[in-house]
Design an enzyme around this catalytic site. Structure first.
Site, PDB file in Angstrom:
ATOM      1  N   HIS A 104      14.403  -6.539 -55.263  1.00 17.33           N
ATOM      2  CA  HIS A 104      13.656  -6.282 -57.105  1.00 17.33           C
ATOM      3  C   HIS A 104      14.793  -7.589 -57.208  1.00 17.33           C
ATOM      4  O   HIS A 104      16.360  -7.454 -57.326  1.00 17.33           O
ATOM      5  CB  HIS A 104      13.337  -5.342 -56.714  1.00 17.33           C
ATOM      6  CG  HIS A 104      14.675  -4.094 -56.582  1.00 17.33           C
ATOM      7  ND1 HIS A 104      14.794  -3.726 -56.183  1.00 17.33           N
ATOM      8  CD2 HIS A 104      15.108  -3.955 -57.849  1.00 17.33           C
ATOM      9  CE1 HIS A 104      15.835  -2.833 -56.869  1.00 17.33           C
ATOM     10  NE2 HIS A 104      15.863  -3.173 -57.233  1.00 17.33           N
ATOM     11  N   HIS A 106      15.442  -8.193 -61.029  1.00 17.66           N
ATOM     12  CA  HIS A 106      15.010  -7.580 -62.882  1.00 17.66           C
ATOM     13  C   HIS A 106      14.610  -8.825 -63.517  1.00 17.66           C
ATOM     14  O   HIS A 106      16.182  -9.959 -63.467  1.00 17.66           O
ATOM     15  CB  HIS A 106      16.319  -6.656 -63.184  1.00 17.66           C
ATOM     16  CG  HIS A 106      16.595  -5.473 -62.464  1.00 17.66           C
ATOM     17  ND1 HIS A 106      16.674  -4.380 -63.544  1.00 17.66           N
ATOM     18  CD2 HIS A 106      17.169  -5.904 -61.243  1.00 17.66           C
ATOM     19  CE1 HIS A 106      16.377  -3.159 -62.128  1.00 17.66           C
ATOM     20  NE2 HIS A 106      17.160  -4.105 -61.066  1.00 17.66           N
TER      21      HIS A 106
HETATM   22  P1  AMP Z   1      17.850  -0.893 -58.337  1.00 15.11           P
HETATM   23  O1  AMP Z   1      17.712  -0.976 -57.351  1.00 15.11           O
HETATM   24  O2  AMP Z   1      19.243   0.068 -59.279  1.00 15.11           O
HETATM   25  O3  AMP Z   1      18.403  -2.294 -59.339  1.00 15.11           O
HETATM   26  O4  AMP Z   1      17.115   0.013 -59.721  1.00 15.11           O
HETATM   27  C1  AMP Z   1      15.617  -0.174 -59.203  1.00 15.11           C
HETATM   28  C2  AMP Z   1      14.785  -0.202 -60.248  1.00 15.11           C
HETATM   29  O5  AMP Z   1      13.042   0.284 -60.588  1.00 15.11           O
HETATM   30  C3  AMP Z   1      14.975   0.551 -62.039  1.00 15.11           C
HETATM   31  O6  AMP Z   1      15.392   0.130 -62.756  1.00 15.11           O
HETATM   32  C4  AMP Z   1      14.230   2.081 -61.419  1.00 15.11           C
HETATM   33  O7  AMP Z   1      13.558   1.454 -63.412  1.00 15.11           O
HETATM   34  C5  AMP Z   1      12.836   0.970 -61.011  1.00 15.11           C
HETATM   35  N1  AMP Z   1      11.691   1.818 -60.360  1.00 15.11           N
HETATM   36  C6  AMP Z   1      11.809   3.346 -59.886  1.00 15.11           C
HETATM   37  N2  AMP Z   1      10.946   3.735 -59.337  1.00 15.11           N
HETATM   38  C7  AMP Z   1       9.894   2.810 -59.569  1.00 15.11           C
HETATM   39  C8  AMP Z   1       8.495   2.497 -60.644  1.00 15.11           C
HETATM   40  N3  AMP Z   1       7.211   3.420 -59.484  1.00 15.11           N
HETATM   41  N4  AMP Z   1       8.108   1.571 -60.807  1.00 15.11           N
HETATM   42  C9  AMP Z   1       8.248   0.863 -61.088  1.00 15.11           C
HETATM   43  N5  AMP Z   1       9.906   0.524 -61.542  1.00 15.11           N
HETATM   44  C10 AMP Z   1      10.747   1.562 -60.407  1.00 15.11           C
END
Ligand code: AMP
Length: 143
Positions: A104, A106
């Site tokens: 993903h 951001h």
């Molecule tokens: P990272 O893997 O460190 O890039 O972070 C994962 C991101 O996914 C974080 O910013 C979380 O806030 C976000 N996140 C986790 N669960 C969900 C969800 N169910 N829906 C949307 N965002 C999510």
């Protein structure tokens, strides 16, 4: 050695419709939705539909589709929030700061003099996220 892709990760569940998300944009290869623990208003995530744990195991064609969606959504996010700038980032593996193991990217609108909020801080109000998703969708329509 890097772990294998786990189809039970939370973004795979969003892709399968098993858990809800505030969706912003979808095409054949990518899905965009609001981050539930935003580091600022308008914090958006772009994911490929094809399974990939991170940057290193992603199919190049899938990565290219993600890049195109990131640019398209980033323009709309900047317009929707009248941002001064944007921060775009992507983490790989726990050592790299990754907590959800489906690739993903951001996208965060940024404002002069305003610091970035904490990563994985508090859960946002769903109504607020729905409103932000609608604002970005509207900006996408006029782009
Ligand atoms: P990272 O893997 O460190 O890039 O972070 C994962 C991101 O996914 C974080 O910013 C979380 O806030 C976000 N996140 C986790 N669960 C969900 C969800 N169910 N829906 C949307 N965002 C999510």
């Amino acid at each position: 050695m890097t772990a294998a892709y786990d189809p039970q990760n939370i973004f795979a569940k969003i892709l399968r419709g098993e858990i809800p998300a505030q969706k912003v944009y979808e095409d054949d290869h990518t899905l965009t939705f609001m981050d539930v623990m935003p580091q600022g208003d308008g914090h958006t995530l772009v994911i490929p539909k094809a399974p990939a744990r991170g940057l290193l195991d992603a199919d190049p064609a899938s990565l290219a589709a993600v890049a195109a969606t990131v640019q398209r959504v980033a323009r709309a996010v900047k317009a929707a929030f009248a941002a001064d700038g944007l921060t775009v980032f992507q983490y790989n593996e726990p050592a790299g700061g990754q907590t959800v193991f489906h690739l993903h990217v951001h996208i965060l609108p940024r404002f002069d003099g305003v610091a970035l909020g904490r990563h994985t801080g508090g859960m946002a109000d769903q109504g607020v996220l729905a409103d932000h998703a609608a604002r970005i969708r509207a900006a996408l329509e006029t782009a």
